[in-house]
Motif scaffolding. Structure first.
Motif, PDB file in Angstrom:
ATOM      1  N   THR A 278      -5.889  11.045  17.926  1.00 15.01           N
ATOM      2  CA  THR A 278      -5.199  12.086  18.688  1.00 15.01           C
ATOM      3  C   THR A 278      -5.503  11.943  20.171  1.00 15.01           C
ATOM      4  N   ARG A 279      -6.775  11.771  20.514  1.00 10.87           N
ATOM      5  CA  ARG A 279      -7.145  11.605  21.932  1.00 10.87           C
ATOM      6  C   ARG A 279      -6.569  10.309  22.496  1.00 10.87           C
ATOM      7  N   PHE A 280      -6.556   9.254  21.692  1.00  8.12           N
ATOM      8  CA  PHE A 280      -5.977   7.995  22.154  1.00  8.12           C
ATOM      9  C   PHE A 280      -4.498   8.197  22.494  1.00  8.12           C
ATOM     10  N   ASP A 281      -3.772   8.890  21.636  1.00  4.95           N
ATOM     11  CA  ASP A 281      -2.353   9.167  21.899  1.00  4.95           C
ATOM     12  C   ASP A 281      -2.185   9.987  23.174  1.00  4.95           C
ATOM     13  N   GLU A 282      -3.080  10.943  23.406  1.00  7.22           N
ATOM     14  CA  GLU A 282      -3.038  11.731  24.648  1.00  7.22           C
ATOM     15  C   GLU A 282      -3.261  10.831  25.860  1.00  7.22           C
ATOM     16  N   LEU A 283      -4.168   9.861  25.717  1.00  6.99           N
ATOM     17  CA  LEU A 283      -4.439   8.934  26.812  1.00  6.99           C
ATOM     18  C   LEU A 283      -3.214   8.063  27.097  1.00  6.99           C
ATOM     19  N   VAL A 284      -2.546   7.605  26.060  1.00  7.39           N
ATOM     20  CA  VAL A 284      -1.328   6.800  26.237  1.00  7.39           C
ATOM     21  C   VAL A 284      -0.286   7.613  26.997  1.00  7.39           C
ATOM     22  N   GLN A 285      -0.120   8.874  26.636  1.00 11.57           N
ATOM     23  CA  GLN A 285       0.832   9.752  27.321  1.00 11.57           C
ATOM     24  C   GLN A 285       0.410   9.987  28.773  1.00 11.57           C
ATOM     25  N   TYR A 286      -0.877  10.180  28.992  1.00 12.39           N
ATOM     26  CA  TYR A 286      -1.403  10.384  30.343  1.00 12.39           C
ATOM     27  C   TYR A 286      -1.080   9.166  31.206  1.00 12.39           C
ATOM     28  N   LYS A 287      -1.317   7.982  30.668  1.00 17.56           N
ATOM     29  CA  LYS A 287      -1.061   6.756  31.428  1.00 17.56           C
ATOM     30  C   LYS A 287       0.431   6.589  31.716  1.00 17.56           C
TER      31      LYS A 287
ATOM     32  N   ARG B 130       1.146   9.046  34.587  1.00 19.83           N
ATOM     33  CA  ARG B 130       0.458   8.884  35.875  1.00 19.83           C
ATOM     34  C   ARG B 130       0.268   7.436  36.312  1.00 19.83           C
ATOM     35  N   GLY B 131       0.519   6.489  35.407  1.00 20.35           N
ATOM     36  CA  GLY B 131       0.415   5.082  35.768  1.00 20.35           C
ATOM     37  C   GLY B 131      -0.986   4.493  35.674  1.00 20.35           C
ATOM     38  N   HIS B 132      -1.948   5.257  35.211  1.00 25.87           N
ATOM     39  CA  HIS B 132      -3.321   4.765  35.035  1.00 25.87           C
ATOM     40  C   HIS B 132      -3.993   5.561  33.927  1.00 25.87           C
ATOM     41  N   SER B 133      -5.125   5.037  33.461  1.00 24.10           N
ATOM     42  CA  SER B 133      -5.854   5.719  32.381  1.00 24.10           C
ATOM     43  C   SER B 133      -7.229   6.189  32.832  1.00 24.10           C
ATOM     44  N   ASN B 134      -7.422   6.304  34.128  1.00 23.03           N
ATOM     45  CA  ASN B 134      -8.707   6.734  34.676  1.00 23.03           C
ATOM     46  C   ASN B 134      -8.734   8.260  34.777  1.00 23.03           C
ATOM     47  N   VAL B 135      -8.862   8.896  33.640  1.00 22.44           N
ATOM     48  CA  VAL B 135      -8.828  10.360  33.562  1.00 22.44           C
ATOM     49  C   VAL B 135     -10.160  10.913  34.069  1.00 22.44           C
ATOM     50  N   PRO B 136     -10.128  11.798  35.087  1.00 21.70           N
ATOM     51  CA  PRO B 136     -11.391  12.368  35.568  1.00 21.70           C
ATOM     52  C   PRO B 136     -12.037  13.253  34.512  1.00 21.70           C
ATOM     53  N   ARG B 137     -13.350  13.267  34.510  1.00 22.62           N
ATOM     54  CA  ARG B 137     -14.085  14.097  33.547  1.00 22.62           C
ATOM     55  C   ARG B 137     -13.666  15.561  33.662  1.00 22.62           C
ATOM     56  N   SER B 138     -13.325  15.985  34.863  1.00 21.27           N
ATOM     57  CA  SER B 138     -12.936  17.375  35.096  1.00 21.27           C
ATOM     58  C   SER B 138     -11.566  17.707  34.505  1.00 21.27           C
ATOM     59  N   GLN B 139     -10.878  16.733  33.922  1.00 18.70           N
ATOM     60  CA  GLN B 139      -9.543  16.914  33.363  1.00 18.70           C
ATOM     61  C   GLN B 139      -9.604  17.449  31.931  1.00 18.70           C
ATOM     62  N   GLY B 140     -10.577  18.268  31.632  1.00 18.92           N
ATOM     63  CA  GLY B 140     -10.657  18.896  30.321  1.00 18.92           C
ATOM     64  C   GLY B 140     -11.131  17.966  29.219  1.00 18.92           C
ATOM     65  N   GLN B 141     -10.645  18.220  28.019  1.00 19.51           N
ATOM     66  CA  GLN B 141     -11.124  17.501  26.846  1.00 19.51           C
ATOM     67  C   GLN B 141     -10.771  16.016  26.881  1.00 19.51           C
ATOM     68  N   LEU B 142      -9.625  15.668  27.433  1.00 14.70           N
ATOM     69  CA  LEU B 142      -9.269  14.252  27.521  1.00 14.70           C
ATOM     70  C   LEU B 142     -10.209  13.528  28.477  1.00 14.70           C
ATOM     71  N   GLY B 143     -10.542  14.152  29.591  1.00 18.44           N
ATOM     72  CA  GLY B 143     -11.482  13.558  30.533  1.00 18.44           C
ATOM     73  C   GLY B 143     -12.854  13.354  29.917  1.00 18.44           C
ATOM     74  N   THR B 144     -13.297  14.316  29.153  1.00 17.18           N
ATOM     75  CA  THR B 144     -14.583  14.197  28.451  1.00 17.18           C
ATOM     76  C   THR B 144     -14.526  13.067  27.428  1.00 17.18           C
ATOM     77  N   TRP B 145     -13.410  12.974  26.714  1.00 19.24           N
ATOM     78  CA  TRP B 145     -13.242  11.924  25.706  1.00 19.24           C
ATOM     79  C   TRP B 145     -13.284  10.536  26.357  1.00 19.24           C
ATOM     80  N   VAL B 146     -12.585  10.377  27.481  1.00 21.92           N
ATOM     81  CA  VAL B 146     -12.582   9.095  28.193  1.00 21.92           C
ATOM     82  C   VAL B 146     -14.001   8.723  28.610  1.00 21.92           C
ATOM     83  N   CYS B 147     -14.739   9.689  29.135  1.00 24.80           N
ATOM     84  CA  CYS B 147     -16.128   9.453  29.531  1.00 24.80           C
ATOM     85  C   CYS B 147     -16.963   9.036  28.317  1.00 24.80           C
ATOM     86  N   THR B 148     -16.726   9.666  27.192  1.00 17.86           N
ATOM     87  CA  THR B 148     -17.442   9.340  25.960  1.00 17.86           C
ATOM     88  C   THR B 148     -17.135   7.913  25.512  1.00 17.86           C
ATOM     89  N   GLN B 149     -15.874   7.489  25.646  1.00 17.27           N
ATOM     90  CA  GLN B 149     -15.512   6.121  25.264  1.00 17.27           C
ATOM     91  C   GLN B 149     -16.237   5.115  26.156  1.00 17.27           C
TER      92      GLN B 149
END
Length: 126
Positions: free
Chosen positions: A18-27, A30-49
């Motif tokens: 589910t988070r991976f799919d959210e990241l694909v949509q985010y990219k 926005r044209g990139h996958s560098n989601v800031p940690r402050s961007q809620g749960q997706l940002g936290t997930w990216v940091c965790t990865q």
């Protein structure tokens, strides 16, 4: 485990897919996958990865999928460093002291360096 450390907290876990799919949509948006940690749960997930990858605990199929969408493992370089890293054993000793004083290991991530360390331990344990 021997000190009663809880690996997961009460919040429900969202499947990795589910988070991976959210990241694909985010990219796509926005044209990139560098989601800031402050961007809620997706940002936290990216940091965790990133943390799991750095620790060598991220499954290879997940590494491949993230790289397949152009995921960058390192964030953009920042000016200056935040200081030297503290050995794992030091943070663990701090956790033991916290438990002795407060009776638990539930340290919020916002509670300084120990809180961030505890968060990383939970993230990489999954």
């Amino acid at each position: 485990n021997s000190i009663g450390f809880k690996w997961t907290l009460a919040s429900p876990t969202v499947p990795w897919e589910t988070r991976f799919d959210e990241l694909v949509q985010y990219k796509a948006k926005r044209g990139h996958s560098n989601v800031p940690r402050s961007q809620g749960q997706l940002g936290t997930w990216v940091c965790t990865q990133r943390s799991a990858y750095t620790a060598g605990s991220l499954a290879q199929d997940r590494v491949d999928r993230l790289e397949g969408i152009g995921f960058r493992w390192a964030k953009k370089a920042t000016k200056g460093k935040t200081g030297p890293s503290v050995p794992w054993e030091i943070r663990f000793d701090e956790l033991i002291q916290h438990k002795a004083k407060h009776g638990d290991c539930n340290i919020p991530v916002k509670q300084g360096k120990l809180g961030r360390w505890v968060f990383r331990q939970r993230s990489t344990h999954k």
